[in-house]
Write an enzyme that holds these catalytic residues in place. Sequence first.
Site, PDB file in Angstrom:
ATOM      1  N   PHE A  43       0.828  -0.969   0.004  1.00 57.69           N
ATOM      2  CA  PHE A  43       0.124   0.278  -0.519  1.00 57.69           C
ATOM      3  C   PHE A  43       0.752   1.346   0.153  1.00 57.69           C
ATOM      4  O   PHE A  43       2.056   0.895   0.418  1.00 57.69           O
ATOM      5  CB  PHE A  43      -1.032  -0.360   0.885  1.00 57.69           C
ATOM      6  CG  PHE A  43      -1.779  -1.245   1.390  1.00 57.69           C
ATOM      7  CD1 PHE A  43      -3.384  -0.702   1.748  1.00 57.69           C
ATOM      8  CD2 PHE A  43      -1.711  -2.621   1.124  1.00 57.69           C
ATOM      9  CE1 PHE A  43      -4.758  -0.952   0.869  1.00 57.69           C
ATOM     10  CE2 PHE A  43      -2.704  -3.216   1.071  1.00 57.69           C
ATOM     11  CZ  PHE A  43      -4.361  -2.169   0.869  1.00 57.69           C
ATOM     12  N   ASP A  44       0.073   2.449  -0.516  1.00 60.00           N
ATOM     13  CA  ASP A  44       1.130   3.006  -0.515  1.00 60.00           C
ATOM     14  C   ASP A  44       0.357   4.529  -0.069  1.00 60.00           C
ATOM     15  O   ASP A  44      -0.909   4.018   0.313  1.00 60.00           O
ATOM     16  CB  ASP A  44       1.539   4.216  -1.963  1.00 60.00           C
ATOM     17  CG  ASP A  44      -0.002   4.245  -2.853  1.00 60.00           C
ATOM     18  OD1 ASP A  44      -0.970   4.624  -2.803  1.00 60.00           O
ATOM     19  OD2 ASP A  44       0.347   4.604  -4.238  1.00 60.00           O
ATOM     20  N   THR A  45       1.048   5.735   0.285  1.00 64.07           N
ATOM     21  CA  THR A  45       0.071   7.160   1.196  1.00 64.07           C
ATOM     22  C   THR A  45      -1.087   6.963   0.461  1.00 64.07           C
ATOM     23  O   THR A  45      -1.806   7.366   1.378  1.00 64.07           O
ATOM     24  CB  THR A  45       1.113   7.641   1.276  1.00 64.07           C
ATOM     25  OG1 THR A  45       2.548   7.464   1.613  1.00 64.07           O
ATOM     26  CG2 THR A  45       0.641   9.323   2.220  1.00 64.07           C
ATOM     27  N   ASP A  47      -3.688   4.849  -0.527  1.00 71.41           N
ATOM     28  CA  ASP A  47      -4.380   3.882  -0.414  1.00 71.41           C
ATOM     29  C   ASP A  47      -3.919   3.879   1.453  1.00 71.41           C
ATOM     30  O   ASP A  47      -5.547   4.200   1.691  1.00 71.41           O
ATOM     31  CB  ASP A  47      -3.495   2.699  -0.525  1.00 71.41           C
ATOM     32  CG  ASP A  47      -3.036   2.499  -2.223  1.00 71.41           C
ATOM     33  OD1 ASP A  47      -4.056   2.827  -2.962  1.00 71.41           O
ATOM     34  OD2 ASP A  47      -2.385   1.843  -2.067  1.00 71.41           O
TER      35      ASP A  47
END
Length: 86
Positions: A43-45, A47
Site C-alpha cells: 500500500f502507498d500513502t 491507499d
Amino acid sequence: MNTSTTSAPKAIQQQVLRIISQRKAIKPQRLRIGSSLSHELGFDTVDVVDIILELERNFHITIPDEVPLATVGDFVNYVASHAKAA
C-alpha cells in the site's frame, strides 16, 4: 487471519479488514493483524489515506494525521477504541 493480538469486537474487525482488503483487491483471509500495509501488502500513502477516509465515513470517527497506523492491527484497534457503540 490471526486475531490473537487484538481485543476488537469481531464485527468491527471484519468490517475494517473488508475495507482494507477492497482497496487492493486482497482477500480478507490474507490479511493478518501484524501485516504492515506498506512493506508486506504494497500500500502507498494514497491507499492509506483512502482507507482512513473510508473508515471515518463508515464508523463516523475522525482519525488525526499524527496517529501512527502502519499495520492492519493498528487500524482495527484504533477504530475499535474510537467507534461509537452500535
